[in-house]
Design a protein around this motif. Structure first.
Motif, PDB file in Angstrom:
ATOM      1  N   ASP A   1      43.207  45.751  34.200  1.00 36.69           N
ATOM      2  CA  ASP A   1      44.109  45.843  33.054  1.00 36.69           C
ATOM      3  C   ASP A   1      43.401  46.286  31.775  1.00 36.69           C
ATOM      4  OD1 ASP A   1      46.066  45.045  34.763  1.00 36.69           O
ATOM      5  OD2 ASP A   1      46.389  43.069  33.875  1.00 36.69           O
ATOM      6  N   SER A   2      42.079  46.247  31.797  1.00 37.88           N
ATOM      7  CA  SER A   2      41.324  46.718  30.619  1.00 37.88           C
ATOM      8  C   SER A   2      41.290  48.239  30.540  1.00 37.88           C
ATOM      9  CB  SER A   2      39.887  46.192  30.657  1.00 37.88           C
ATOM     10  OG  SER A   2      39.116  46.867  31.661  1.00 37.88           O
ATOM     11  N   GLY A   3      41.401  48.875  31.707  1.00 34.48           N
ATOM     12  CA  GLY A   3      41.272  50.343  31.737  1.00 34.48           C
ATOM     13  C   GLY A   3      39.862  50.785  31.409  1.00 34.48           C
ATOM     14  N   TYR A   4      38.905  49.904  31.621  1.00 33.09           N
ATOM     15  CA  TYR A   4      37.520  50.197  31.236  1.00 33.09           C
ATOM     16  C   TYR A   4      36.955  51.349  32.069  1.00 33.09           C
ATOM     17  CZ  TYR A   4      32.543  49.366  30.272  1.00 33.09           C
ATOM     18  OH  TYR A   4      31.230  49.498  29.907  1.00 33.09           O
TER      19      TYR A   4
ATOM     20  N   TYR B   1      40.922  33.431  35.413  1.00 32.68           N
ATOM     21  CA  TYR B   1      39.757  33.632  36.281  1.00 32.68           C
ATOM     22  C   TYR B   1      40.009  34.717  37.318  1.00 32.68           C
ATOM     23  CZ  TYR B   1      38.009  29.451  34.048  1.00 32.68           C
ATOM     24  OH  TYR B   1      37.575  28.548  33.108  1.00 32.68           O
ATOM     25  N   ASP B   2      41.024  35.546  37.068  1.00 32.90           N
ATOM     26  CA  ASP B   2      41.252  36.713  37.916  1.00 32.90           C
ATOM     27  C   ASP B   2      40.447  37.862  37.325  1.00 32.90           C
ATOM     28  OD1 ASP B   2      42.132  38.852  39.401  1.00 32.90           O
ATOM     29  OD2 ASP B   2      44.230  38.228  39.407  1.00 32.90           O
ATOM     30  N   PHE B   3      39.174  37.888  37.648  1.00 31.95           N
ATOM     31  CA  PHE B   3      38.248  38.829  37.031  1.00 31.95           C
ATOM     32  C   PHE B   3      38.603  40.279  37.361  1.00 31.95           C
ATOM     33  CE2 PHE B   3      35.865  34.864  37.950  1.00 31.95           C
ATOM     34  CZ  PHE B   3      35.686  34.438  36.640  1.00 31.95           C
ATOM     35  N   GLN B   4      39.045  40.518  38.584  1.00 31.23           N
ATOM     36  CA  GLN B   4      39.432  41.875  38.968  1.00 31.23           C
ATOM     37  C   GLN B   4      40.626  42.339  38.151  1.00 31.23           C
ATOM     38  OE1 GLN B   4      37.742  43.887  41.404  1.00 31.23           O
ATOM     39  NE2 GLN B   4      38.951  45.400  40.278  1.00 31.23           N
ATOM     40  N   GLN B   5      41.567  41.440  37.916  1.00 35.75           N
ATOM     41  CA  GLN B   5      42.753  41.796  37.130  1.00 35.75           C
ATOM     42  C   GLN B   5      42.362  42.139  35.688  1.00 35.75           C
ATOM     43  OE1 GLN B   5      44.454  38.901  34.926  1.00 35.75           O
ATOM     44  NE2 GLN B   5      45.279  40.659  33.838  1.00 35.75           N
ATOM     45  N   ILE B   6      41.402  41.396  35.132  1.00 38.93           N
ATOM     46  CA  ILE B   6      40.937  41.691  33.769  1.00 38.93           C
ATOM     47  C   ILE B   6      40.328  43.078  33.716  1.00 38.93           C
ATOM     48  CG2 ILE B   6      39.238  41.049  32.009  1.00 38.93           C
ATOM     49  CD1 ILE B   6      39.740  38.115  32.748  1.00 38.93           C
TER      50      ILE B   6
ATOM     51  N   ILE C   1      34.090  45.005  28.497  1.00 40.23           N
ATOM     52  CA  ILE C   1      35.299  45.001  29.327  1.00 40.23           C
ATOM     53  C   ILE C   1      36.332  44.039  28.743  1.00 40.23           C
ATOM     54  CG2 ILE C   1      36.233  44.349  31.587  1.00 40.23           C
ATOM     55  CD1 ILE C   1      33.559  45.296  32.808  1.00 40.23           C
ATOM     56  N   VAL C   2      35.872  42.835  28.395  1.00 42.17           N
ATOM     57  CA  VAL C   2      36.789  41.829  27.854  1.00 42.17           C
ATOM     58  C   VAL C   2      37.332  42.263  26.503  1.00 42.17           C
ATOM     59  CG1 VAL C   2      36.966  39.451  27.023  1.00 42.17           C
ATOM     60  CG2 VAL C   2      35.746  39.939  29.153  1.00 42.17           C
TER      61      VAL C   2
END
Length: 338
Positions: A332-335, A324-329, A304-305
């Motif tokens: 925004d990853s589009g995973y 540390y906004d894990f949901q945003q990562i 994901i990262v």
């Protein structure tokens, strides 16, 4: 749900595909002057044998005060210079027949200590490239009596060389205190990734911010991406501690694993045992097929990262580690592996 078994040919093709992609983390470090110091503490310690133990220990403590305390209190647990039993306990440790045999074995396995030292210095030059303002730790190598592989403290990293003597080391089998799946990663080529991950964990992880499985996955994934940055030439299997077959299994079953987590409503679980099930080292992942490796949650978080950073090349490594906004990562990853 149809899980895919490891097919070597497909795995080889996948590995070749990934190898051919340009590695954006392979940056120039030729202009990095800052260099980490690697101290062979174990050599200095065992050189004291036969000397006035207390006086010699005091001298060694003065030379490395912070690490000396960490080593005697936390690693080999014999107390400190001011403790009544300290001189005798230290003498027993240095003269113990098993420890002296292990010292001989360690000297044989690490017969070229400059190689490890140079590799560590190179890894931290990459670190300095991304974090030029950060102070580098001092790294100490030693024998621990088979205690913690890597310990960290403020500006300190300690490496127990006797925890990296090789998968076939008889000591590990005879002591019967370490499960086989962990012994598979107790070889000297694993030191660099263990050190990079442990240092990232010390510098950047905030356990109170990761409250569910998804946030733990992405937080660990960020640490794995830091390992990518510090060791851009290392193969993925060595970074995460998988066999080639285990890595291939993850690559081929990535969509199935992600679907399973969603369908079983696992991503936002806050139950400790559910989080441990996917994050902690284990021979396999409970609930997944038996040929799955452990820590599959870490592996997914890593992907994901990686996808997030690929889609957002403007994001720097310091910015990633501070996010540390894990949901945003995730968003925004589009995973969405298919």
């Amino acid at each position: 749900m149809k899980w895919i078994k490891t097919v070597v040919l497909m795995g080889v093709i996948a590995l070749l595909f990934f190898a051919c992609k340009r590695n954006t983390l392979k940056v120039s470090i030729s202009d990095i002057a800052q260099e980490v110091e690697v101290v062979p503490f174990g050599e200095a310690l065992f050189a004291l044998d036969g000397k006035d133990t207390l006086a010699a220990m005091a001298e060694l403590s003065n030379a490395h005060p912070d690490f000396f305390k960490l080593y005697t209190y936390r690693v080999i647990q014999v107390g400190g210079l001011g403790d009544t039993l300290f001189p005798e306990l230290m003498r027993l440790f240095l003269t113990d027949s098993l420890i002296t045999d292990v010292k001989t074995k360690t000297d044989s396995v690490f017969s070229k200590p400059t190689e490890l030292s140079n590799d560590l210095k190179k890894a931290f030059k990459y670190y300095s490239h991304h974090f030029p303002e950060k102070e580098l730790p001092t790294i100490y190598t030693y024998i621990s009596g088979f205690n913690q592989s890597v310990v960290t403290a403020e500006n300190i990293i300690g490496i127990s060389l006797d925890k990296y003597l090789g998968r076939n080391c008889l000591y590990y089998q005879q002591l019967n205190t370490t499960p086989q799946y962990k012994i598979l990663n107790m070889h000297k080529d694993k030191i660099l990734s263990d050190v990079a991950f442990a240092w990232g964990n010390t510098e950047f992880e905030h356990a109170d911010r990761a409250t569910n499985l998804l946030s733990n996955m992405i937080e660990k994934g960020k640490l794995m991406y830091l390992v990518d940055a510090m060791l851009p030439d290392m193969e993925d299997s060595l970074k995460i501690g998988y066999t080639t077959q285990q890595l291939e299994w993850c690559q081929m079953n990535e969509p199935q694993m992600w679907t399973y987590l969603i369908e079983h409503e696992m991503l936002y679980t806050t139950k400790r045992m559910n989080i441990i099930r996917y994050i902690n080292p284990a021979p396999t992942t409970s609930g997944f097929p038996l040929d799955s490796p452990g820590r599959t949650g870490v592996w997914i978080g890593w992907q994901i990262v990686r996808q997030y950073m690929k889609k957002h090349p403007e994001v720097t490594l310091p910015e990633l580690m501070a996010n540390y906004d894990f949901q945003q990562i995730l968003n925004d990853s589009g995973y969405n592996p298919e």
